[in-house]
Structure formats: structure tokens, C-alpha cells
Motif scaffolding. Structure first.
Motif, mmCIF file in Angstrom:
data_model
loop_
_atom_site.group_PDB
_atom_site.id
_atom_site.type_symbol
_atom_site.label_atom_id
_atom_site.label_comp_id
_atom_site.label_asym_id
_atom_site.label_seq_id
_atom_site.Cartn_x
_atom_site.Cartn_y
_atom_site.Cartn_z
ATOM 1 N N ARG A 50 47.085 40.474 21.859
ATOM 2 C CA ARG A 50 46.479 41.404 20.895
ATOM 3 C C ARG A 50 44.977 41.136 20.822
ATOM 4 N N LYS A 82 53.230 49.287 4.780
ATOM 5 C CA LYS A 82 52.720 47.934 5.085
ATOM 6 C C LYS A 82 51.372 47.993 5.787
ATOM 7 N N ASN A 83 51.268 48.867 6.797
ATOM 8 C CA ASN A 83 50.060 48.816 7.621
ATOM 9 C C ASN A 83 48.842 49.464 6.953
ATOM 10 N N ARG A 126 56.699 44.261 24.407
ATOM 11 C CA ARG A 126 57.445 44.242 23.139
ATOM 12 C C ARG A 126 58.920 44.518 23.431
ATOM 13 N N ILE A 151 54.088 40.111 19.978
ATOM 14 C CA ILE A 151 54.426 41.360 20.668
ATOM 15 C C ILE A 151 53.600 41.516 21.935
ATOM 16 N N ASP A 173 55.872 50.795 16.711
ATOM 17 C CA ASP A 173 56.674 50.077 15.709
ATOM 18 C C ASP A 173 58.057 50.706 15.513
ATOM 19 N N ARG A 177 48.709 39.005 11.250
ATOM 20 C CA ARG A 177 47.665 39.620 12.073
ATOM 21 C C ARG A 177 46.594 40.270 11.204
ATOM 22 N N ARG A 213 58.455 40.197 6.253
ATOM 23 C CA ARG A 213 57.011 40.443 6.380
ATOM 24 C C ARG A 213 56.692 41.903 6.106
ATOM 25 N N GLY A 228 50.325 36.714 13.283
ATOM 26 C CA GLY A 228 51.021 38.002 13.334
ATOM 27 C C GLY A 228 52.187 37.934 14.275
ATOM 28 N N ASP A 229 52.668 39.091 14.609
ATOM 29 C CA ASP A 229 53.886 39.157 15.395
ATOM 30 C C ASP A 229 53.656 38.845 16.857
ATOM 31 N N ILE A 238 58.816 41.359 13.542
ATOM 32 C CA ILE A 238 59.278 42.237 12.463
ATOM 33 C C ILE A 238 60.184 43.383 12.936
ATOM 34 N N ARG A 239 59.737 44.122 13.954
ATOM 35 C CA ARG A 239 60.546 45.300 14.335
ATOM 36 C C ARG A 239 61.759 44.904 15.174
ATOM 37 N N ASP A 263 53.800 39.787 3.694
ATOM 38 C CA ASP A 263 52.385 39.948 4.056
ATOM 39 C C ASP A 263 51.509 40.113 2.815
HETATM 40 C C1 PEP Z 1 53.643 44.272 14.670
HETATM 41 C C2 PEP Z 1 53.598 44.607 13.395
HETATM 42 O O1 PEP Z 1 52.981 43.926 12.445
HETATM 43 P P1 PEP Z 1 51.657 43.072 12.535
HETATM 44 O O2 PEP Z 1 50.669 43.905 13.299
HETATM 45 O O3 PEP Z 1 51.252 42.915 11.126
HETATM 46 O O4 PEP Z 1 51.975 41.807 13.252
HETATM 47 C C3 PEP Z 1 54.338 45.794 12.880
HETATM 48 O O5 PEP Z 1 54.038 46.251 11.766
HETATM 49 O O6 PEP Z 1 55.226 46.279 13.581
#
Ligand code: PEP
Ligand code: UD1
Length: 431
Positions: free
Chosen positions: A121, A22-23, A334, A118, A307, A92, A400, A115-116, A373-374, A49
Motif C-alpha cells: 500500500r 468506516k472509510n 487480496r 492486502i 472491499d 492504515r 475493525r 492496517g490490513d 477485515i473483508r 478503528d
Molecule cells: C482494507 C480496508 O481497511 P483499511 O484500509 O482501513 O486497512 C477495508 O476497509 O476494506
């Protein structure tokens, strides 16, 4: 809003295949607009995503065709358009359009990304990089307007305050067509950075040193994709299935992995006592015996990934004695998954952002929420371990980033389904 419904307690076994990262994918899709010719990405995960990024591309008249795991992106008719709001908020990674649009058109108008949830950011290092290349950056009405000087961006030496993955990728995208040499010092070293550099170099860019903390970029006139690019396997998805296999597996083989990308994670899981056999590109996780508690501290690559701290948390609960400790140095806030795990009977708490886990002989099903997501991945594993039914609200967050997750879990023998809860319409239809 989507819900994941799990009837837990069933031992899982068999094979699972990991999708593309994904990333990486969420950076490679925006980076595709740097090409003057059509781009083919292979090994693309089927995740929300990707769908949202395709929608953003279509707003710029970039045509996409996504079949199975191959995504064709044709940017030959691209028009420079502002990306102020809407879908941009859904992920994000939409911030990669800043670097990509700047590199392609010398101008980017991009809404503040979503985005998430967490913790904060910041993107100050991205902005610092664009400014060092000569761009002016304005912040107006919840959007960022970035403009190159009339004679174009010029190479520069940029020292990042911290090795940010996002800033490193964004600066690479902006500088590949800048005049002269750019040097990024204290660059992020994550495998996804190497994937992006490989993709761009195959289109004619000159990027050296990706994977080290000093990346040198010689600007070129233009980029043209010539060959398909296969995305690296998702190390976070792989780590999630390792944890799941150790928590409730009766022998699970995880295919399509690059073991080296998982080194610090596997070392930790093995320190707990989980037995894993590694093949050339697969891992076999044996049913776990008596496990012991460990301390986890997240760090930049090759350290333990932020993650993966949530996916490993349910595994800590299976240890026989002691206290497990999780400290997220990258995103200290997180910790949203902990309150949800408590609803399932987990003996776990947070003190000063430090997670303290204690042996929990049995989790029970509950109604919980995947705040991100996590956290969703963590609750999914917990739900599979628990007795009774677990309902995970906001399961769109899992979708996502987890490729065909319902299908993969069912293949392992899980009783899981994902459905829409029409009584709670989400702001974003896929969450
Ligand atoms: C936080 C994450 O995704 P994103 O940065 O796309 O929000 C993730 O991949 O754990
Ligand atoms: C190093 C690390 O683990 N990065 C992870 C992080 O990347 P993500 O790209 O979100 O984070 P970065 O690597 O950019 O940032 C790392 C740290 O630097 C800070 N920061 C970042 C940019 C900036 O301009 N200013 C700033 O202060 C962040 O707040 C964070 O504490 O989350 C992604 C999604 O979960 C993961 O895929 C990445 O592997």
C-alpha cells in the motif's frame, strides 16, 4: 486475540440497520483537528478503528466523548505531538494525521501506518502532494517527518498518477489552509471524498468539485465547526449484508443505505439472479432462487469496490453451475480468504491472482483465520452458511470495520459470539 464462533446453517431474517461509513469516519476523525472549535460527528460506527483513533487524539490532548453513535471531539487544547509508533500501526487510516497535522500545524511526525494485509500500500502520491504544496518530507527511523516552509504551504496543481482515495483525502486536508488555490487532477471520486469535503466546507473550507476527477481548493485562514456532521452510511457494510441475505436469508431488509453508492455491486448481485426491492433508504433482499455465476472485476468508484469482492465470494459458491471469476484490479494480492474458504470445503482456487469459484452445494464448519477485515466478512458469511461450527481466529479484524456485528447478526437469528482467546495474546489487544 478475538475469536468469532458461529454455529451455522440457520436461515436468517428480519431487519438490519447500517452504520456510518468506516472509510469516511477514519478520515473525518483526523480531519477534526483542523477545527478550532469542538466537532460533533453523528452516525459514528462502533468499530475498533474509531477507538484507536480516539486514543491517538488523546495523545494530542484532544478530548473525545463517544456515546451511542455521536462522537464529540474537542480539539481546543490540542498540542502538536509526534505520533511515532504504537497505536499508529493498528490502522492504515492513521496516515490521515499526516495531512491533518500538516494543515493545522505545518508539521507532522507520523510513524508508518499499519492496517490490513492486502498487499503493498504505497503512499508515494500522498508524499508527492505534500511536496507540491511546498513541504519537505523526510523518512527517518520508520517515521515520516513532513514540514511546511517557513511562510506556510502554498496551493499547487497536483496530478495524481492514479485516483487514490487516501492521497486525495490527505491532500485536501493539507491544502484547506494553504495559501491560494490547489487543484487535484485525477482525484478519487468515492462518496467518502464528498463526505470529507462536505464536513470541511461546513467548517469554512472552500472545496469544489468533490465527486469529480478535478477538485479545486481555495485556502482559508482557519476552520471552525459550527454544526454536527452526519456520516454517510457504510456502502461496504451494506453490501456485506446484501451478500449475507442472498446467501442464507429468508427475507432481510437492510436499512440506512444510499442505493446509488451500491449501484455496481447491486447490478452484479442482480445479474446473478438475486431479487432486491429498493425503497427510499432501504433494500429488501428476497430469499435467493437458482443463481448463475458472474465475473467480477474491481475498479475505482463507481466501479465494483475492492472491499466488496470478498463479501461476494461466498455468494458465487451458491450458483448452480459454471465458473465464477473475481479479479481485484485495485489490490491483486487480496486473495487470502480463498485458502480459508477451501478449509470449509469450498470449490474455489486462485490462478495468477485470479479467483475461480465453482458451485459448492454445502460448506462445512472449520477453524479459519481472518487475515484482514473483508476476508473476515467473507468467512463470517461462509460460517453462517456452513453446517457445524466455524471458529474465526483474528476476529478483531472484523471488529475493525463492522459496527456492532455480533448484535446485528443475532438480531437476524444467527448463533454467533465473539470471545477472547487468552491462549493467544495478540500484539494488538483488539485483533
Ligand atoms: C482494507 C480496508 O481497511 P483499511 O484500509 O482501513 O486497512 C477495508 O476497509 O476494506
Ligand atoms: C480506489 C479504491 O478502490 N480504493 C479503496 C482502497 O483505498 P486506499 O486508500 O487503500 O487505496 P487508494 O485509493 O489510495 O489506492 C488505490 C490504488 O492506488 C495505489 N496507490 C495509492 C496511493 C499511492 O500513494 N500510491 C499508489 O500506488 C494503491 O496501491 C492501490 O492500488 O482501499 C480502501 C480500503 O479497502 C477502500 O475504502 C477504497 O475505496
Amino acid at each position: 486475540m478475538k475469536q468469532m464462533i458461529i454455529h451455522g446453517g440457520k436461515p436468517l431474517q428480519g431487519d438490519v440497520w447500517i452504520g456510518g461509513a468506516k472509510n469516511s469516519t477514519v478520515a473525518l476523525i483526523p480531519a477534526s483537528i483542523l477545527s478550532r472549535t469542538p466537532v460533533t460527528l453523528e452516525g459514528v460506527p462502533r468499530i475498533a478503528d474509531v477507538i484507536n483513533l480516539m486514543d491517538l487524539l488523546s495523545e494530542m490532548d484532544v478530548h473525545c466523548d463517544f456515546g451511542e453513535t455521536t462522537l464529540r471531539i474537542d480539539p481546543t487544547d490540542i498540542k502538536m505531538s509526534p505520533l511515532p509508533a504504537g497505536k499508529i500501526k493498528s490502522l492504515r487510516a492513521s496516515y490521515y494525521f499526516m495531512g491533518a497535522l500538516l494543515g493545522r500545524f505545518g508539521k507532522a511526525v507520523v510513524g508508518f501506518p499499519g492496517g490490513d494485509d492486502i498487499g503493498p500500500r504505497p503512499i508515494d502520491q500522498h508524499i508527492k502532494g505534500f511536496e507540491a504544496l511546498g513541504a519537505s518530507v523526510k523518512n527517518e527511523n520508520d517515521q515520516i517527518i513532513i514540514t511546511a516552509p517557513e511562510d506556510g504551504l502554498h496551493g499547487a496543481k497536483i496530478h495524481l498518477k492514479m485516483p487514490s482515495v487516501g492521497a486525495t483525502m490527505n491532500i485536501i486536508m493539507a491544502s484547506v489552509t494553504a495559501q491560494g488555490q490547489t487543484i487535484i487532477e485525477n482525484a478519487a471520486k468515492e462518496p467518502e471524498i464528498i463526505d470529507l469535503a462536505t464536513f470541511l466546507n461546513n467548517m469554512g473550507a472552500v472545496i469544489r468539485g468533490a465527486g469529480t476527477d478535478s477538485i479545486r481548493i481555495e485556502g482559508v485562514d482557519m476552520l471552525k465547526a459550527q454544526i454536527p456532521h452526519t456520516i454517510i452510511p457504510d456502502r461496504i457494510e451494506a453490501g456485506t449484508y446484501v451478500s449475507l441475505a442472498a446467501c442464507i436469508g429468508n427475507g432481510i431488509r437492510i436499512h440506512n443505505i444510499i442505493e446509488e453508492h451500491l449501484d455496481s455491486y447491486l447490478a452484479k448481485v442482480e445479474e446473478m439472479g438475486v431479487v432486491i426491492d429498493a425503497d427510499e433508504d432501504s433494500l429488501y433482499v428476497y430469499p435467493a432462487g437458482d443463481l448463475k455465476m458472474v465475473q467480477v472485476k474491481t475498479d475505482v468508484y463507481p466501479g465494483f469496490a475492492t472491499d466488496l469482492q470478498q463479501p461476494i465470494t461466498p455468494l458465487l459458491l451458491t450458483a448452480k453451475s459454471g465458473e465464477g471469476v473475481v479479479i481485484d484490479n485495485i489490490y491483486p494480492k487480496r486473495i487470502g480468504h480463498i485458502a480459508q474458504l477451501q478449509k470449509m470445503g469450498a470449490n474455489i482456487k486462485v490462478e495468477d491472482n485470479i479467483i475461480l469459484a465453482h458451485p459448492t452445494p454445502q460448506l462445512h464448519g472449520a477453524k479459519v483465520t481472518a487475515g484482514e477485515i473483508r476476508a473476515g466478512a467473507c468467512l463470517m458469511i461462509a460460517g453462517l452458511m456452513a453446517t457445524g461450527t466455524t471458529i474465526i481466529d483474528k476476529a478483531g479484524n472484523i471488529l475493525r470495520g463492522y459496527d456492532r456485528v455480533e448484535e446485528k447478526l443475532r438480531q437476524l437469528g444467527a448463533d454467533v459470539s465473539i470471545k477472547d482467546d487468552p491462549s493467544v495474546p495478540g500484539v494488538l489487544d483488539n485483533i
